[in-house]
Design an enzyme around this catalytic site. Sequence first.
Site, PDB file in Angstrom:
ATOM      1  N   LYS A 163       6.699  -0.319   7.328  1.00 42.84           N
ATOM      2  CA  LYS A 163       6.764   0.811   6.406  1.00 42.84           C
ATOM      3  C   LYS A 163       8.139   0.886   5.754  1.00 42.84           C
ATOM      4  O   LYS A 163       9.167   0.643   6.393  1.00 42.84           O
ATOM      5  CB  LYS A 163       6.411   2.121   7.109  1.00 42.84           C
ATOM      6  CG  LYS A 163       7.189   2.446   8.360  1.00 42.84           C
ATOM      7  CD  LYS A 163       6.588   3.682   9.023  1.00 42.84           C
ATOM      8  CE  LYS A 163       7.235   3.991  10.352  1.00 42.84           C
ATOM      9  NZ  LYS A 163       6.597   5.123  11.048  1.00 42.84           N
TER      10      LYS A 163
ATOM     11  N   GLU B  64       5.232   9.486   0.511  1.00 41.71           N
ATOM     12  CA  GLU B  64       6.105   9.192   1.641  1.00 41.71           C
ATOM     13  C   GLU B  64       6.817   7.862   1.514  1.00 41.71           C
ATOM     14  O   GLU B  64       7.908   7.686   1.997  1.00 41.71           O
ATOM     15  CB  GLU B  64       5.295   9.209   2.934  1.00 41.71           C
ATOM     16  CG  GLU B  64       5.152  10.585   3.550  1.00 41.71           C
ATOM     17  CD  GLU B  64       5.020  10.505   5.052  1.00 41.71           C
ATOM     18  OE1 GLU B  64       4.484   9.518   5.545  1.00 41.71           O
ATOM     19  OE2 GLU B  64       5.468  11.439   5.721  1.00 41.71           O
TER      20      GLU B  64
ATOM     21  N   LYS C 141      10.503   3.428   3.534  1.00 40.38           N
ATOM     22  CA  LYS C 141      10.687   4.809   3.086  1.00 40.38           C
ATOM     23  C   LYS C 141      11.807   4.874   2.056  1.00 40.38           C
ATOM     24  O   LYS C 141      12.711   4.035   2.044  1.00 40.38           O
ATOM     25  CB  LYS C 141      10.980   5.723   4.269  1.00 40.38           C
ATOM     26  CG  LYS C 141       9.755   5.941   5.153  1.00 40.38           C
ATOM     27  CD  LYS C 141       9.979   7.089   6.117  1.00 40.38           C
ATOM     28  CE  LYS C 141       8.700   7.409   6.873  1.00 40.38           C
ATOM     29  NZ  LYS C 141       8.866   8.564   7.779  1.00 40.38           N
TER      30      LYS C 141
ATOM     31  N   GLU D 131       0.845  -1.198   0.000  1.00 41.61           N
ATOM     32  CA  GLU D 131       0.000   0.000   0.000  1.00 41.61           C
ATOM     33  C   GLU D 131       0.877   1.244   0.000  1.00 41.61           C
ATOM     34  O   GLU D 131       2.013   1.208   0.486  1.00 41.61           O
ATOM     35  CB  GLU D 131      -0.903   0.040   1.240  1.00 41.61           C
ATOM     36  CG  GLU D 131      -1.999  -1.000   1.269  1.00 41.61           C
ATOM     37  CD  GLU D 131      -2.832  -0.901   2.537  1.00 41.61           C
ATOM     38  OE1 GLU D 131      -2.534  -0.021   3.379  1.00 41.61           O
ATOM     39  OE2 GLU D 131      -3.782  -1.685   2.692  1.00 41.61           O
TER      40      GLU D 131
ATOM     41  N   LYS E  72       2.118   4.701   1.432  1.00 44.45           N
ATOM     42  CA  LYS E  72       2.129   5.386   2.726  1.00 44.45           C
ATOM     43  C   LYS E  72       1.802   6.856   2.476  1.00 44.45           C
ATOM     44  O   LYS E  72       2.534   7.546   1.778  1.00 44.45           O
ATOM     45  CB  LYS E  72       3.493   5.252   3.403  1.00 44.45           C
ATOM     46  CG  LYS E  72       3.500   5.807   4.823  1.00 44.45           C
ATOM     47  CD  LYS E  72       4.859   5.627   5.474  1.00 44.45           C
ATOM     48  CE  LYS E  72       4.808   6.049   6.929  1.00 44.45           C
ATOM     49  NZ  LYS E  72       4.394   7.449   7.107  1.00 44.45           N
ATOM     50  N   LEU E  73       0.704   7.310   3.043  1.00 39.14           N
ATOM     51  CA  LEU E  73       0.187   8.640   2.736  1.00 39.14           C
ATOM     52  C   LEU E  73       0.722   9.682   3.713  1.00 39.14           C
ATOM     53  O   LEU E  73       0.913   9.411   4.902  1.00 39.14           O
ATOM     54  CB  LEU E  73      -1.343   8.629   2.790  1.00 39.14           C
ATOM     55  CG  LEU E  73      -2.012   7.654   1.806  1.00 39.14           C
ATOM     56  CD1 LEU E  73      -3.497   7.562   2.088  1.00 39.14           C
ATOM     57  CD2 LEU E  73      -1.764   8.111   0.369  1.00 39.14           C
TER      58      LEU E  73
ATOM     59  N   PHE F 159      -8.230   2.324   4.740  1.00 41.31           N
ATOM     60  CA  PHE F 159      -7.499   1.089   4.458  1.00 41.31           C
ATOM     61  C   PHE F 159      -7.880  -0.070   5.382  1.00 41.31           C
ATOM     62  O   PHE F 159      -7.340  -1.161   5.262  1.00 41.31           O
ATOM     63  CB  PHE F 159      -5.979   1.291   4.500  1.00 41.31           C
ATOM     64  CG  PHE F 159      -5.449   1.985   5.723  1.00 41.31           C
ATOM     65  CD1 PHE F 159      -5.430   1.357   6.958  1.00 41.31           C
ATOM     66  CD2 PHE F 159      -4.953   3.272   5.634  1.00 41.31           C
ATOM     67  CE1 PHE F 159      -4.940   1.989   8.071  1.00 41.31           C
ATOM     68  CE2 PHE F 159      -4.451   3.920   6.742  1.00 41.31           C
ATOM     69  CZ  PHE F 159      -4.443   3.271   7.971  1.00 41.31           C
TER      70      PHE F 159
ATOM     71  N   LYS G 153       1.994  -5.210   4.143  1.00 41.11           N
ATOM     72  CA  LYS G 153       1.087  -5.788   5.125  1.00 41.11           C
ATOM     73  C   LYS G 153       0.911  -7.285   4.905  1.00 41.11           C
ATOM     74  O   LYS G 153       0.927  -7.753   3.759  1.00 41.11           O
ATOM     75  CB  LYS G 153      -0.276  -5.096   5.070  1.00 41.11           C
ATOM     76  CG  LYS G 153      -0.246  -3.647   5.540  1.00 41.11           C
ATOM     77  CD  LYS G 153      -1.631  -3.037   5.582  1.00 41.11           C
ATOM     78  CE  LYS G 153      -1.581  -1.612   6.131  1.00 41.11           C
ATOM     79  NZ  LYS G 153      -2.931  -0.997   6.193  1.00 41.11           N
TER      80      LYS G 153
ATOM     81  N   GLU H 184      -6.402   7.404   6.579  1.00 42.90           N
ATOM     82  CA  GLU H 184      -5.537   8.579   6.610  1.00 42.90           C
ATOM     83  C   GLU H 184      -6.298   9.759   6.013  1.00 42.90           C
ATOM     84  O   GLU H 184      -6.871   9.657   4.923  1.00 42.90           O
ATOM     85  CB  GLU H 184      -4.264   8.322   5.798  1.00 42.90           C
ATOM     86  CG  GLU H 184      -3.153   9.300   6.057  1.00 42.90           C
ATOM     87  CD  GLU H 184      -2.242   8.890   7.208  1.00 42.90           C
ATOM     88  OE1 GLU H 184      -1.303   9.635   7.501  1.00 42.90           O
ATOM     89  OE2 GLU H 184      -2.481   7.823   7.806  1.00 42.90           O
TER      90      GLU H 184
END
Length: 1006
Positions: free
Chosen positions: A518, A496, A520, A324, A326-327, A436, A501, A394
């Site tokens: 997450k 971001e 980055k 997914e 990352k917002l 989500f 998951k 989010e």
Amino acid sequence: MAEDTPMLDADAAKEQSLMYGREEHDIDQKYPNRPLNLHKTLPFHSLFTELFNPLLDSSKKNRPPAARRKQGPHGHSNLSPNEARRNIIERFIAGWRKDVGDDFYPAMRLIIPEKDRDRAMYGLKEKAIAKILIKVTKIDKDSDDAKRMINWKLPGQLNKPSASTAGDFAGRCFEVLSKRPLKTSVGDMSIAEVNNTLDQLSQVGQEEQQVSIFKRFYRRMNPEEMTWLIRIILRQMKIGATEKTFLDIWHPDAEALFNVSSNLRRVCWELYDPELRLDGGDTGITLMQCFQPQLANFQNKVGSFQRMVTRLQPTPDDDSFWIEEKLDGERMQLHMVEDSSVPGGMRFGFWSRKAKDYTYLYGSAFEGENAGALTRFIKDAFHPNVRNIILDGEMITWDMETDHIVGFGTLKTAAISEKENTTNSSTGQRPLFRVFDCLYFNDTLLTQYALRDRRKALSGAVKGVHRRLEVLPYIEAHSYTEIEPELRKVVADASEGLVLKNPRSMYRLNERNDDWVKVKPEYMSEFGESLDCVVVGGYFGSGHRGGAHSSFLCGLLVNKHAKPDDPEYEKCYSFFKVGGGFSQADYASVRTRTEGKWEDWNAKRPPPGIELGGHADNRQHERPDQWIRPSNSVVLECKAASVEASDKFRMGITLRFPRFKQLRVDKRWTDALSISEFMELKDNVEREVEEKEKEFKIEQSRRKKARTTKKPLVVAGNDAVSTPYAGPESKLFDGLTFFIMTDQLHPAKKSKAELELLVKGHGGKIVQRDSTADNLVVIADKRLVKVSSLEKRSTNNILKPIWIYDCIRQSELDTSPLPFMLPFEPNRHMFFLLPDKQLEYEANVDEYGDAYARDIADVDEMKAILKDMPRKFETVFRRQECVEQLEDHGEELSRLKNYMFSNVKVAFDGVGDGDEDSKWALQVQIAENYVRFGGGMVAGREGDDEGDGIVAQGITHLVVKNQDAEKMAVNRLIGATGLARTVGVKWVEKCWEEGTRVDEERFQWG
């Protein structure tokens, strides 16, 4: 209250009234069995003498100067630090139960103030508190003590107390307050009194009121108490024990209840008896009650994507994992429940990750005065069968103009603006809720179900509303090699990063684990470009980095070849700030090489060689604490994910996720990057990334013999770029030279390379720098440094890329193969307009912005034009004026059926004169209708009132039955000013049949 409520002593009763006052009745109704303290709460100083200081001693950390003491009689040298901490906390709680009572909430909200949601934020940071203390203590604002508090991150002189408290604001305050105390011994304020006064502080907003409250504290507290009070206000306790430790010791179920309620008061009042345990139903999330959400784990910096996927626990039967985006927004939970008393039948609640209630902003109902920035627009977002639901997602800001996400910092402003929007406008910025997860649906708790099943429930409950409430998409992957291409995509869109998951996992409240990880961009292998930049500024850190630089401001040299007597010598533009990736050895190395060369930044007289971001009259954005000359500085090699626009730095752009790699001891300051070198490097990197993306798409799609575009090749000694393509589609831009400076952002995103290929495909020539070429067309859609530089020189108009598309579209409509220059339109086409061209280009559009030379492109443009027009027009239709206007424009009205008899007045003879021929009478009646429908007039008769003649004034045609009737009719014309054309009725019928006025000569009569 229960009948067997124990008797409170007078002081305890007074404190109850003091703490809860007018809300006590409501509290009694909500918590009828809440515990009551039988005695007055402990003195405030007992918190640090019996709890905070011993905890700091047991953790073997340096305490604030005020807290340094020898170990007391309750030392725990034979215990582990963890056991010692638990003993200290257990002893304090036991003493409270014995001396005060079972209501531990007054103490708990001071021990872990960051978890207390019942008290509003104070709106005070370090510098604001420093200014208040300066007024309270009445010291000169220009004194050394005042400056030390204001500049609390700056180190003091060596061998003085202020040197050791750099980065510790409360420690600096203790130094100042200990010199001028009103009380030397501990004060007499109780914990209840401190809570009551802090409640008052959270309700005021003016500095005078805040100063008055701090004076009250100052009169009744010694410096050590004031120091701990400041830590409580800042919510920066750092006492060596976490909230989890306190909650676990207070009650075995305390953490579970806090995770599902985020309510410290409820935890203390419902779980005051350790022997009373919660059952399973009490530990699950409930509707309209904020909970602590599951969090994504951090990626191991040294771990590979393959290792990360292994941590997601694939099985032999199911090796899938989800990817997914990352917002960049604010974590938000949405609760919706049926409520017939609310307009629209549904009641909403919104809470952030930190349990802040945002229902006032986003709305509690679909309709009415409680409809907010989101709820008023999402009535159609849910399927009709949804009775209640809890969604996790989010909240982001979406820009409808660019159709792209905007940084998190704009969210509240956009929400406040959208709260007043009742038109569902398609422009501007708005809050968008990306969902989500679904945790509760129609009275069923879903946290114990697998993520894959929760997503199925989500799809069955939420339809979504475009750019209001949307379900975040995911990609099902099976190999770690699928991660990096997706990461490249989100980085290209300035996102971001990603979240990986495990679709087989349950939802775990307030927990970080390997089910969500997450990723980055700074951890990507071989992504981004390493840059060697000179350090021009330093920022002091706080906490364990206090007293030394923790991050650095890096700049780009304006002219690295300038001589010492040149104004541009050592001149730099601020570019980015970096603080991640340094080890202690790296900091020490930088400090050793620059020691004694730093100077404090003076905002009133900034160094002329270092330009910061901001407006030209006040460039002070990202101002460092100290600055250093490039010739005395060091060069850092840094790595970044991408470049993004930013007004915080003088370059107008900055690095996204910059990270330190190494100190370049082998390079002098003149070897660092200059502005021109970086811009050239940036263009090359962007082209390479575009090519890699194209190659990846081709490989993934496996389309047959897909035509590819090679990387543009700059021919040495020539500005022209040779780009292979399939041949020109037209010669539309033949003779024009294009300098395309940026990508296109609006109305659709197009890369610079795509624009260049499009122009060349229509006969245009491409150059890569500003030139004096004839018919030069400069194109830009972003205000980058090089674009701003060209604007300042005021030598060229700068067009938006949409002008290229408008030219192509108009040429297709006009089917013109010739070179074509569509006239420039000020608002639609001009990115930068030279002042002396303003009036000239305004003449290309009408008063509403509608172009004279270009057809309207689409419905959106039509709507925009109509929006600016007057809302009311004259409702009376003046037919004759309309006809005359159409004739002035050269329209052949005779070819329009309802206008073919315009300016025609027809007289019919032989009707009403006793003519018994019914066939002729019917023909005349039908012909009269044809004439009237075709816009003509039928001559009236005066036989009814005054005679037997035809009114001849203005008659153009006379319709007769035969030649004999013609002679008789002409003699009976009344007031004739000339001879009318005589025709038979067949002429009218033929005109109607053909849809146009035919020649009269062939239909004289009959």
